[in-house]
Enzyme design. Structure first.
Site, PDB file in Angstrom:
ATOM      1  N   VAL A   1       0.842  -1.207   0.000  1.00 34.77           N
ATOM      2  CA  VAL A   1       0.000   0.000   0.000  1.00 34.77           C
ATOM      3  C   VAL A   1       0.878   1.259   0.000  1.00 34.77           C
ATOM      4  O   VAL A   1       0.557   2.259  -0.659  1.00 34.77           O
ATOM      5  CB  VAL A   1      -0.976  -0.003   1.205  1.00 34.77           C
ATOM      6  CG1 VAL A   1      -1.816   1.259   1.206  1.00 34.77           C
ATOM      7  CG2 VAL A   1      -1.872  -1.231   1.156  1.00 34.77           C
TER       8      VAL A   1
ATOM      9  N   GLY B   1      -0.983 -15.527  -4.335  1.00 34.13           N
ATOM     10  CA  GLY B   1      -0.815 -14.299  -3.553  1.00 34.13           C
ATOM     11  C   GLY B   1      -2.123 -13.619  -3.192  1.00 34.13           C
ATOM     12  O   GLY B   1      -2.131 -12.524  -2.630  1.00 34.13           O
TER      13      GLY B   1
ATOM     14  N   LYS C   1     -13.029  -4.379  11.020  1.00 31.95           N
ATOM     15  CA  LYS C   1     -13.642  -3.381  10.119  1.00 31.95           C
ATOM     16  C   LYS C   1     -15.079  -3.065  10.558  1.00 31.95           C
ATOM     17  O   LYS C   1     -15.521  -1.915  10.486  1.00 31.95           O
ATOM     18  CB  LYS C   1     -13.607  -3.900   8.679  1.00 31.95           C
ATOM     19  CG  LYS C   1     -12.181  -3.997   8.123  1.00 31.95           C
ATOM     20  CD  LYS C   1     -12.149  -4.778   6.822  1.00 31.95           C
ATOM     21  CE  LYS C   1     -10.761  -4.827   6.206  1.00 31.95           C
ATOM     22  NZ  LYS C   1     -10.659  -5.784   5.103  1.00 31.95           N
TER      23      LYS C   1
HETATM   24  N1  HSE Z   1      -6.955  -8.820   4.054  1.00 28.17           N
HETATM   25  C1  HSE Z   1      -7.977  -7.926   3.651  1.00 28.17           C
HETATM   26  C2  HSE Z   1      -8.966  -8.636   2.765  1.00 28.17           C
HETATM   27  C3  HSE Z   1      -7.488  -6.748   2.865  1.00 28.17           C
HETATM   28  O1  HSE Z   1      -8.770  -9.802   2.397  1.00 28.17           O
HETATM   29  O2  HSE Z   1      -9.965  -8.009   2.462  1.00 28.17           O
HETATM   30  C4  HSE Z   1      -7.006  -5.626   3.699  1.00 28.17           C
HETATM   31  O3  HSE Z   1      -8.040  -5.088   4.478  1.00 28.17           O
END
Ligand code: HSE
Length: 439
Positions: free
Chosen positions: A18, A191, A209
């Protein structure tokens, strides 16, 4: 009064995926950003422990340093972008920057979900801004949507597909009928899933989240330990096949719903009708469905992760803060979007055992007369009414029975399943998936 700034200095801590996208955006779109903000945004410093890796970007001489604290303390930096991740060094950099009077941008959902009140108190008392658009939904501007676009509404419910890894795995399982482990292994090779996928597939990332979304919807924090979390490891091809046959799609949903007794906050695999727009959100995409008291329903969809979409969200925060700095108006919009809420306030979470929904059950039984009535008897004894039953296979020693119930209470379902699983006809732990029919 306008400040007389000639430019805004930005420092980035963390030059990984990022970070690389963010640096690229700041450099490649510098002229566009200047037009948006009115003065240039200059990349002053980038910090990463790895100084030698080729990221395909030529940084101006002297910009790359190895110590994040150098960025947090640099007088030429007004905005520090923390892209280290985790709750260790990332927190130190962020708090040091705030202490030095710098505004901060972070994509770090774990840090916000676990240490939100502490960070916000520091931000508010320093009178700086914090941006975290990239912490939920990658490139989808869902933070701004809740904090500004839907600010007039009281938010009644949120249903989110906010982990791209899980959505990718479930989408492929649905399309190809393959087991979880196979699809995960392939996703790791390409990946698309982490080498250690537990944060994603066990629902923890989704819970982080969701905690942020609930905070933006209500102004109150939800302690992570109060969120019920179940991941997707146990979803089997049989569950997906049943769901398809009965018009459902299985998604890992982050759910927050206003209830009389508080707010239901939960993360678990969920069957939703396949004709819902949310059910059509495939692959690594994310989506957040919000119900507000005046706006009704709204759905935001987009790329939930990845170098460039996440950089788009990070730099949107840089732009907002740079505009504020230019006009001398930091703190115009409080981090939660609520001026009249204590930065450490908590919300009342409705007890999970009181949640009620319809349930799908897959029960592995010996195929002999009377089994179904014994199972139905246990369910009935716990006030659980059956809506439909399907048995696949016959005469074999073991067969699955699929049951969909009418709405029932979580506590009743748990007691019933403990009893069902003790029946001599039942060979394995019953699998249960919650159904949401009423979005
Ligand atoms: N690992 C998270 C996902 C992405 O698979 O959505 C980063 O928030």
């Amino acid at each position: 009064m306008n400040s007389q700034r000639k430019e805004i200095g930005v420092g980035v801590v963390g030059f990984g995926t990022v970070g690389t996208g963010t640096v690229r955006l700041l450099l490649e779109n510098a002229e566009h950003l200047r037009k948006r903000v009115g003065i240039p945004i200059r990349l002053v410093r980038v910090a990463d422990l790895d100084l030698s890796r080729d990221r395909g970007i030529r940084l101006p001489e002297g910009v790359l340093v190895s110590d994040g604290m150098q960025v947090a303390g640099d007088p030429a930096v007004q905005i520090v972008v923390e892209l280290v991740g985790g709750t260790g060094a990332a927190k130190d950099y962020l708090l040091a920057a705030v202490k030095n009077g710098k505004s901060v941008v972070t994509a770090n959902k774990a840090l916000l979900a676990e240490c939100g009140p502490e960070i916000l108190k520091a931000v508010v008392s320093a009178g700086v801004d914090i941006g975290f658009e990239a912490s939920v939904g990658g490139g989808i501007p869902i933070i701004r949507t809740l904090r500004e676009g839907l600010a007039a509404n009281r938010i009644r419910a949120i249903f989110g597909i906010i982990n791209g890894t899980c959505n990718y795995i479930l989408s492929r399982m649905t399309r190809e009928g393959r087991p979880f482990a196979d699809v995960l292994e392939e996703a790791q090779k390409t990946g698309l899933a982490e080498a250690d996928p537990s944060f994603d597939v066990d629902g923890i990332d989704t819970a982080h989240k969701l905690a942020i979304l609930v905070w933006l919807a209500t102004g109150g924090h939800v302690p992570l330990k109060e969120i019920f979390v179940e991941g997707i490891r146990e979803i089997a091809p049989q569950d997906i096949a049943f769901a398809k046959e009965f018009g459902y799609t299985i998604k890992l949903l982050a759910i927050a719903k206003e209830k009389g007794t508080g707010i239901e906050v939960r993360v678990h695999p969920t069957m939703i009708p396949s004709h819902y727009l949310l059910a059509t959100v495939d692959g690594a995409n994310n989506a957040v469905y919000v119900k507000g008291d005046f706006v009704g329903s709204s759905l935001s969809v987009g790329q939930g992760a990845g170098m460039l979409p996440t950089a788009s969200a990070v730099v949107s925060d840089v732009i907002e803060i740079a505009r504020n700095l230019r006009k001398g108006s930091s703190g115009r919009i409080p981090p939660s979007g609520f001026f009249l809420s204590d930065p450490a306030a908590r919300i009342e979470v409705a007890p999970f055992h009181q949640v009620s929904c319809e349930y799908y059950l897959r029960i592995h039984v010996v195929d002999r007369p009377g089994v179904l009535s014994r199972i139905a008897g246990v369910l009935g004894h716990h006030q659980i009414s059956i809506s439909s039953v399907l048995q696949k296979g016959r005469g074999e020693s073991a067969v699955p029975i699929f049951i969909v119930t009418h709405r029932a209470k979580e506590s009743d379902m748990r007691s019933a399943l403990a009893e069902v699983d003790r029946l001599p006809d039942v060979l394995d732990r019953t699998r249960m998936i919650r159904i949401e029919n009423n979005l």
